[in-house]
Design a protein around this motif. Structure first.
Motif, PDB file in Angstrom:
ATOM      1  N   LYS A 183       0.913  -1.111   0.007  1.00  0.00           N
ATOM      2  CA  LYS A 183      -0.133  -0.112   0.055  1.00  0.00           C
ATOM      3  C   LYS A 183       0.975   1.164   0.080  1.00  0.00           C
ATOM      4  N   TRP A 184       0.254   2.437  -0.005  1.00  0.00           N
ATOM      5  CA  TRP A 184       1.082   3.834  -0.219  1.00  0.00           C
ATOM      6  C   TRP A 184       1.784   3.800   0.979  1.00  0.00           C
ATOM      7  N   GLN A 185       1.493   3.291   2.298  1.00  0.00           N
ATOM      8  CA  GLN A 185       2.309   3.602   3.427  1.00  0.00           C
ATOM      9  C   GLN A 185       3.573   2.817   3.227  1.00  0.00           C
ATOM     10  N   ASP A 186       3.653   1.632   2.660  1.00  0.00           N
ATOM     11  CA  ASP A 186       4.710   0.675   2.395  1.00  0.00           C
ATOM     12  C   ASP A 186       5.811   1.320   1.367  1.00  0.00           C
ATOM     13  N   SER A 187       5.017   1.868   0.135  1.00  0.00           N
ATOM     14  CA  SER A 187       5.935   2.495  -0.597  1.00  0.00           C
ATOM     15  C   SER A 187       6.452   4.017  -0.062  1.00  0.00           C
ATOM     16  N   THR A 188       5.912   4.429   0.690  1.00  0.00           N
ATOM     17  CA  THR A 188       6.438   5.615   1.301  1.00  0.00           C
ATOM     18  C   THR A 188       7.819   5.339   2.131  1.00  0.00           C
ATOM     19  N   ALA A 189       7.449   4.290   3.059  1.00  0.00           N
ATOM     20  CA  ALA A 189       8.539   3.810   4.096  1.00  0.00           C
ATOM     21  C   ALA A 189       9.759   3.449   3.233  1.00  0.00           C
ATOM     22  N   THR A 190       9.504   2.654   2.025  1.00  0.00           N
ATOM     23  CA  THR A 190      10.510   1.957   0.952  1.00  0.00           C
ATOM     24  C   THR A 190      11.418   3.067   0.625  1.00  0.00           C
ATOM     25  N   VAL A 191      10.793   4.240   0.230  1.00  0.00           N
ATOM     26  CA  VAL A 191      11.425   5.544  -0.427  1.00  0.00           C
ATOM     27  C   VAL A 191      12.227   6.185   0.642  1.00  0.00           C
ATOM     28  N   ILE A 192      11.785   5.980   1.853  1.00  0.00           N
ATOM     29  CA  ILE A 192      12.723   6.683   2.813  1.00  0.00           C
ATOM     30  C   ILE A 192      13.964   5.836   3.430  1.00  0.00           C
ATOM     31  N   ALA A 193      13.405   4.627   3.315  1.00  0.00           N
ATOM     32  CA  ALA A 193      14.730   3.713   3.500  1.00  0.00           C
ATOM     33  C   ALA A 193      15.762   3.699   2.362  1.00  0.00           C
ATOM     34  N   VAL A 194      15.043   3.696   1.227  1.00  0.00           N
ATOM     35  CA  VAL A 194      16.415   3.649   0.154  1.00  0.00           C
ATOM     36  C   VAL A 194      16.972   4.929   0.133  1.00  0.00           C
ATOM     37  N   LEU A 195      16.503   5.991   0.338  1.00  0.00           N
ATOM     38  CA  LEU A 195      17.175   7.220   0.428  1.00  0.00           C
ATOM     39  C   LEU A 195      18.245   7.294   1.595  1.00  0.00           C
ATOM     40  N   GLY A 196      17.973   6.817   2.715  1.00  0.00           N
ATOM     41  CA  GLY A 196      18.749   6.660   3.941  1.00  0.00           C
ATOM     42  C   GLY A 196      20.100   5.886   3.473  1.00  0.00           C
ATOM     43  N   LEU A 197      19.784   4.678   2.758  1.00  0.00           N
ATOM     44  CA  LEU A 197      20.651   3.909   2.364  1.00  0.00           C
ATOM     45  C   LEU A 197      21.591   4.377   1.121  1.00  0.00           C
ATOM     46  N   SER A 198      20.984   5.066   0.265  1.00  0.00           N
ATOM     47  CA  SER A 198      21.642   5.593  -0.745  1.00  0.00           C
ATOM     48  C   SER A 198      22.625   6.727  -0.719  1.00  0.00           C
ATOM     49  N   VAL A 199      21.973   7.834   0.007  1.00  0.00           N
ATOM     50  CA  VAL A 199      22.849   9.080   0.151  1.00  0.00           C
ATOM     51  C   VAL A 199      23.625   8.994   1.459  1.00  0.00           C
ATOM     52  N   PRO A 200      24.879   9.243   0.961  1.00  0.00           N
ATOM     53  CA  PRO A 200      26.062   9.060   1.958  1.00  0.00           C
ATOM     54  C   PRO A 200      25.608  10.390   3.255  1.00  0.00           C
ATOM     55  N   GLY A 201      26.199   9.940   4.318  1.00  0.00           N
ATOM     56  CA  GLY A 201      25.962  10.731   5.566  1.00  0.00           C
ATOM     57  C   GLY A 201      26.453  12.425   5.298  1.00  0.00           C
ATOM     58  N   PHE A 202      27.577  12.513   4.681  1.00  0.00           N
ATOM     59  CA  PHE A 202      28.164  13.870   4.478  1.00  0.00           C
ATOM     60  C   PHE A 202      27.263  14.773   3.528  1.00  0.00           C
ATOM     61  N   ILE A 203      26.668  14.089   2.746  1.00  0.00           N
ATOM     62  CA  ILE A 203      25.651  14.675   1.516  1.00  0.00           C
ATOM     63  C   ILE A 203      24.493  15.335   2.332  1.00  0.00           C
ATOM     64  N   LEU A 204      23.883  14.418   3.157  1.00  0.00           N
ATOM     65  CA  LEU A 204      22.658  14.790   4.217  1.00  0.00           C
ATOM     66  C   LEU A 204      23.160  15.758   5.006  1.00  0.00           C
ATOM     67  N   ALA A 205      24.270  15.652   5.492  1.00  0.00           N
ATOM     68  CA  ALA A 205      24.657  16.966   6.613  1.00  0.00           C
ATOM     69  C   ALA A 205      24.844  18.229   5.726  1.00  0.00           C
ATOM     70  N   SER A 206      25.290  18.273   4.733  1.00  0.00           N
ATOM     71  CA  SER A 206      25.441  19.452   4.106  1.00  0.00           C
ATOM     72  C   SER A 206      24.143  19.892   3.335  1.00  0.00           C
ATOM     73  N   PHE A 207      23.353  19.128   3.232  1.00  0.00           N
ATOM     74  CA  PHE A 207      22.031  19.459   2.489  1.00  0.00           C
ATOM     75  C   PHE A 207      21.189  19.952   3.874  1.00  0.00           C
ATOM     76  N   TYR A 208      21.524  19.535   5.221  1.00  0.00           N
ATOM     77  CA  TYR A 208      20.710  19.986   6.017  1.00  0.00           C
ATOM     78  C   TYR A 208      21.287  21.310   6.498  1.00  0.00           C
ATOM     79  N   GLN A 209      22.491  21.625   6.497  1.00  0.00           N
ATOM     80  CA  GLN A 209      22.840  22.959   6.680  1.00  0.00           C
ATOM     81  C   GLN A 209      22.346  23.664   5.799  1.00  0.00           C
ATOM     82  N   TYR A 210      22.355  23.577   4.588  1.00  0.00           N
ATOM     83  CA  TYR A 210      22.129  24.531   3.461  1.00  0.00           C
ATOM     84  C   TYR A 210      20.648  24.840   3.418  1.00  0.00           C
ATOM     85  N   PHE A 211      19.781  23.700   3.786  1.00  0.00           N
ATOM     86  CA  PHE A 211      18.190  24.000   3.951  1.00  0.00           C
ATOM     87  C   PHE A 211      17.749  24.447   4.971  1.00  0.00           C
TER      88      PHE A 211
END
Length: 310
Positions: A125-153
């Protein structure tokens, strides 16, 4: 149980001894020395420094001296920060890393298990798809990229949080979520896959046939059994987070243990490198041991004996 615990403690001591030995001789094999980077230092001064720190002794003597220091938990002086010892640096850096790490650990565990359970309960269902997208992003995007994005945004664009430093609770929010992203995603995927497997078991079908509500079945039966693989991951996860993630601490200017470790590598501060490695190893070994004990609490069917798990 007592025999098993005694055997595990012996194995832990042997493992730690091997780690200390490997770390020491790897540092000996590195070209140069702790004072190689010093500019325009006369040879006699370098000789005096080597004699002062005991670096002019035979390697076997240095090794024995270091073993004694590890046993007495006197990890020696810092070569770069002359007024500090390795123990001082660990005592100052670890509480900062632990503070940040505990917050990140709580976010990762609570968020990951919640996402995983929701994803499994709402399979396809859509909840499953949303959670999967969040998990894939967390696994795919390196921590230093997320940190820089958080600082910028969140810091530069929106101005909601400070961009760096470690003074107030607001300073910890961005590094906490940057540090928690990867383990949260991994726990969510692990929880989801195990929940789907558990929900297909016969005893779950029997519980449904008896008329038990989905909430009772999920909380009382499914989650408890689905969390065993997650607990296995929590040992090294907690050790890594609590001792500090090097890149995240450097990006946010956090004076934790990870930041000091990176600085020690840059400065060829060998005693700090070895000391933090030993400290991290002790922490990791102890947490893995506690994970084994936690197995028997989560699942009483698992018994610890002197021959292993049964």
């Amino acid at each position: 149980m007592i025999r098993y615990l005694a055997k595990r403690i012996v194995y832990m001591i042997i493992t730690l001894f091997l780690i200390v030995t490997a770390t020491f001789f790897l540092m000996q094999a590195v070209p140069g020395g702790p004072f190689t980077a010093e500019k325009n230092v006369p040879p006699e001064i370098k000789e005096a420094l080597n004699a002062f720190y005991g670096l002019d002794k035979p390697v076997w003597q240095q090794y024995l001296d270091y073993l004694v220091r590890v046993i007495t938990w006197d990890l020696g002086p810092s070569f770069a920060e002359k007024s500090s010892t390795v123990n001082d640096m660990i005592n100052q850096g670890f509480p900062v890393s632990a503070h940040l790490g505990l917050q990140a650990l709580a976010v990762a565990i609570f968020g990951g298990i919640t996402l995983g359970v929701i994803s499994a309960m709402k399979h396809n269902k859509w909840q499953d798809s949303t959670a999967t997208v969040i998990a894939v992003l967390g696994l795919s995007v390196p921590g230093f990229i997320l940190a820089s994005f958080y600082q910028y945004f969140f810091s530069i664009k929106l101005g909601w949080f400070p961009i760096a430093k470690f003074d107030t609770f607001k300073h910890t929010i961005l590094p906490t979520f940057a540090l928690a992203a990867l383990p949260l995603a991994f726990i969510a995927r692990l929880t989801r896959s195990n929940m789907l497997e558990v929900l297909g078991q016969d005893y779950i079908k029997t519980a449904k046939a008896k008329g038990l509500s989905s909430v009772v079945i999920t909380i009382k039966h499914a989650i408890r059994n689905a969390l065993l693989p997650v607990i296995t991951y929590l040992g090294p996860l907690a050790a890594g987070i609590l001792t500090g993630t090097f890149v995240i601490e450097r990006i946010f200017g956090i004076p934790g243990l990870g930041s000091r470790f990176v600085g020690s590598i840059t400065n060829r501060d060998y005693t700090v490198i070895m000391g933090t490695t030993v400290f991290y190893s002790i922490f990791l070994i102890a947490l893995v041991f506690l994970v084994d004990i936690a197995y028997t609490i989560i699942d009483p069917r698992i018994k610890l004996t002197d021959t292993g798990r049964e």
